[in-house]
Design a protein around this motif. Structure first.
Motif, PDB file in Angstrom:
ATOM      1  N   ILE A 175     -33.349  41.873 -51.822  1.00 28.16           N
ATOM      2  CA  ILE A 175     -33.954  43.104 -51.269  1.00 28.16           C
ATOM      3  C   ILE A 175     -33.093  43.633 -50.392  1.00 28.16           C
ATOM      4  CG2 ILE A 175     -35.680  44.151 -50.036  1.00 28.16           C
ATOM      5  CD1 ILE A 175     -37.266  41.636 -50.226  1.00 28.16           C
ATOM      6  N   ILE A 189     -32.546  48.857 -53.161  1.00 28.40           N
ATOM      7  CA  ILE A 189     -33.102  48.567 -54.389  1.00 28.40           C
ATOM      8  C   ILE A 189     -33.433  46.892 -54.280  1.00 28.40           C
ATOM      9  CG2 ILE A 189     -33.308  48.642 -56.965  1.00 28.40           C
ATOM     10  CD1 ILE A 189     -33.356  51.361 -55.557  1.00 28.40           C
ATOM     11  N   ALA A 190     -34.681  46.803 -55.091  1.00 33.46           N
ATOM     12  CA  ALA A 190     -34.863  45.160 -55.197  1.00 33.46           C
ATOM     13  C   ALA A 190     -34.431  44.940 -56.573  1.00 33.46           C
ATOM     14  CB  ALA A 190     -36.306  45.085 -54.687  1.00 33.46           C
ATOM     15  N   PRO A 204     -37.680  50.386 -55.684  1.00 30.98           N
ATOM     16  CA  PRO A 204     -37.143  50.340 -54.129  1.00 30.98           C
ATOM     17  C   PRO A 204     -37.495  49.037 -53.432  1.00 30.98           C
ATOM     18  CG  PRO A 204     -39.202  51.413 -54.264  1.00 30.98           C
ATOM     19  CD  PRO A 204     -38.855  51.281 -55.851  1.00 30.98           C
ATOM     20  N   GLY A 205     -36.325  48.728 -52.821  1.00 34.43           N
ATOM     21  CA  GLY A 205     -36.568  47.553 -51.714  1.00 34.43           C
ATOM     22  C   GLY A 205     -36.366  48.431 -50.183  1.00 34.43           C
ATOM     23  N   ASN A 206     -35.384  48.636 -49.596  1.00 32.79           N
ATOM     24  CA  ASN A 206     -35.525  49.253 -48.367  1.00 32.79           C
ATOM     25  C   ASN A 206     -35.341  50.777 -48.436  1.00 32.79           C
ATOM     26  OD1 ASN A 206     -35.688  46.690 -47.006  1.00 32.79           O
ATOM     27  ND2 ASN A 206     -33.446  46.519 -47.439  1.00 32.79           N
ATOM     28  N   SER A 217     -43.142  48.670 -52.172  1.00 34.57           N
ATOM     29  CA  SER A 217     -41.841  47.575 -52.299  1.00 34.57           C
ATOM     30  C   SER A 217     -42.461  46.285 -52.663  1.00 34.57           C
ATOM     31  CB  SER A 217     -41.089  47.668 -51.014  1.00 34.57           C
ATOM     32  OG  SER A 217     -40.249  48.972 -51.053  1.00 34.57           O
ATOM     33  N   THR A 246     -44.489  45.917 -56.191  1.00 23.53           N
ATOM     34  CA  THR A 246     -43.706  46.187 -57.509  1.00 23.53           C
ATOM     35  C   THR A 246     -42.810  45.088 -57.665  1.00 23.53           C
ATOM     36  OG1 THR A 246     -42.247  47.377 -56.208  1.00 23.53           O
ATOM     37  CG2 THR A 246     -43.725  48.565 -57.636  1.00 23.53           C
ATOM     38  N   GLY A 250     -33.254  42.827 -46.748  1.00 26.42           N
ATOM     39  CA  GLY A 250     -34.781  42.946 -46.398  1.00 26.42           C
ATOM     40  C   GLY A 250     -35.699  41.808 -46.019  1.00 26.42           C
ATOM     41  N   LEU A 257     -42.327  43.568 -44.234  1.00 28.30           N
ATOM     42  CA  LEU A 257     -42.469  43.473 -45.823  1.00 28.30           C
ATOM     43  C   LEU A 257     -42.307  41.958 -46.464  1.00 28.30           C
ATOM     44  CD1 LEU A 257     -41.731  44.833 -48.323  1.00 28.30           C
ATOM     45  CD2 LEU A 257     -39.352  44.806 -47.492  1.00 28.30           C
TER      46      LEU A 257
END
Length: 381
Positions: free
Chosen positions: A176, A179-180, A197-199, A285, A288, A307, A313
């Protein structure tokens, strides 16, 4: 390694055994100067045309890119030199030790692998980095995979297989960052792709509404936890076509950015609270990621990247993973690798693989026509 979050440069000093298994000797993160981070963020922003092809926002993008290319390399060289000096003072590196190479990812400012002419752009002039450090640099890791018809990303799954694969078990590795991306490690196959998207959206939305904050992220998800998920907004965001694609697929901040979010927000009441939007982005986030964990049948997933420090999260991913996929979520610390340094280790491994002339990309991950040795050599001499 500097990723899509644009928060800092991760530096890892590694020693490899003959099988390519790394030992982490020391590591640090050097924050990106704010003005440089802002310039890199501007360069990564695009507007979409009717043809769905990217177009530069600035009229003099070539000049700005060339300047940022040198500036990022100079910043990287200064950070590496300071790191080496500190490790010499600590006795980790002897003054007569020879560092074989610097594996430099550079900074991605544009990633467009699905256009009529696919491309990816990483800046951070490796010749400048080699000249200022006196160490050979191995860089330009993504281009050959693009040339072979692949996505050029993610590249970490090959490293995950080399270091984390378990002969008797199928596991997942989730990174994470901005982008994850998720890796599936099975006994007879390896898959990997970006989940979305991650963070990046969480960070950008937080900064928009906290412009004076010293931190450029939502620490522990505290801002998000003040809000509630907006179901209608979440449903809209999840309808984006990217989330229905199966791998190979990759993305970046040129796709998932505030312009993307603003376009969706226009379909919803302007009265939505900032905290509710942030909480909904956190849910996006998490969902997905877990959608793909469930689809791949992963029952043990090990998480790395920045992340892992967003407790809200991580808690939500863990809750959804158990409820929807019967999957246990762990840190890569359980596997013996600190989650903060997995990506930097991965690019050191890519450099080691180049020196050994061993393939370091996986066609099963990127969609390229074959596995390949990635990177190019930029000698210090």
């Amino acid at each position: 390694m500097s990723g899509t979050s644009l928060d800092g440069l991760d530096i890892a000093l590694c020693d490899f055994d003959t099988n390519g298994v790394p030992s982490l000797l020391a590591a640090t993160t050097t924050p990106l100067p704010k003005d440089l981070a802002q310039q890199l963020a501007r360069l990564s922003q695009i507007q979409r045309l009717a043809s769905n092809q990217p177009q530069c926002v600035t009229n003099d993008n070539v000049h700005l890119q060339a300047v940022a290319d040198r500036q990022f390399a100079e910043f990287s060289a200064s950070a590496v030199n300071q790191f080496i000096w500190a490790q010499q003072q600590a006795g980790v590196i002897h003054t007569d030790s020879i560092i074989t190479a610097i594996g430099s990812h550079g900074q991605t400012i544009r990633h467009w692998p699905t256009g009529d002419t696919p491309y990816t752009v990483q800046i951070g002039c490796p010749s400048t980095l080699a000249a200022l450090t006196g160490i050979d640099v191995i860089a330009d890791f993504r281009q050959k995979d693009i040339a072979l018809g692949g996505q050029g990303a993610p590249l970490a799954p090959a490293f995950h297989r080399a270091v984390f694969a378990q002969a008797q078990h199928t596991i997942g590795v989730l990174n994470i960052g901005g982008i994850a991306n998720l890796t599936l490690l099975a006994a007879d196959s390896t898959l990997g792709f970006d989940t979305g998207p991650g963070n990046c959206l969480l960070d950008s939305w937080f900064v928009r509404h906290h412009p004076e904050s010293a931190q450029q992220y939502d620490a522990d998800g505290q801002f998000a936890q003040q809000g509630e998920v907006v179901p209608a907004l979440l449903e809209s965001l999840l309808a984006d076509p990217f989330f229905s694609l199966t791998g190979p697929k990759s993305t970046g901040r040129e796709y998932f950015n505030l312009a993307w979010l603003d376009a969706w927000l226009q379909q919803h009441p302007a009265s939505l609270s900032h905290t509710d939007v942030q909480r909904t982005l956190l849910e996006l986030s998490a969902r997905t990621v877990v959608m793909e964990i469930q689809r791949l049948g992963i029952q043990h997933c090990y998480v790395c990247g920045g992340g892992v420090h967003n407790t809200a999260l991580m808690q939500r991913i863990s809750e959804l993973a158990i409820a929807q996929a019967s999957c246990q979520v762990h840190s890569t610390e359980v596997l013996g690798v600190a989650p903060d340094w997995v990506e930097a280790l991965a690019f050191a491994w890519l450099a080691w693989s180049f020196v050994q002339r061993r393939p370091s990309s996986l066609a099963s991950v990127t969609g390229a026509s074959r596995d390949a040795v990635l990177g190019g050599l930029f000698p210090a001499a």
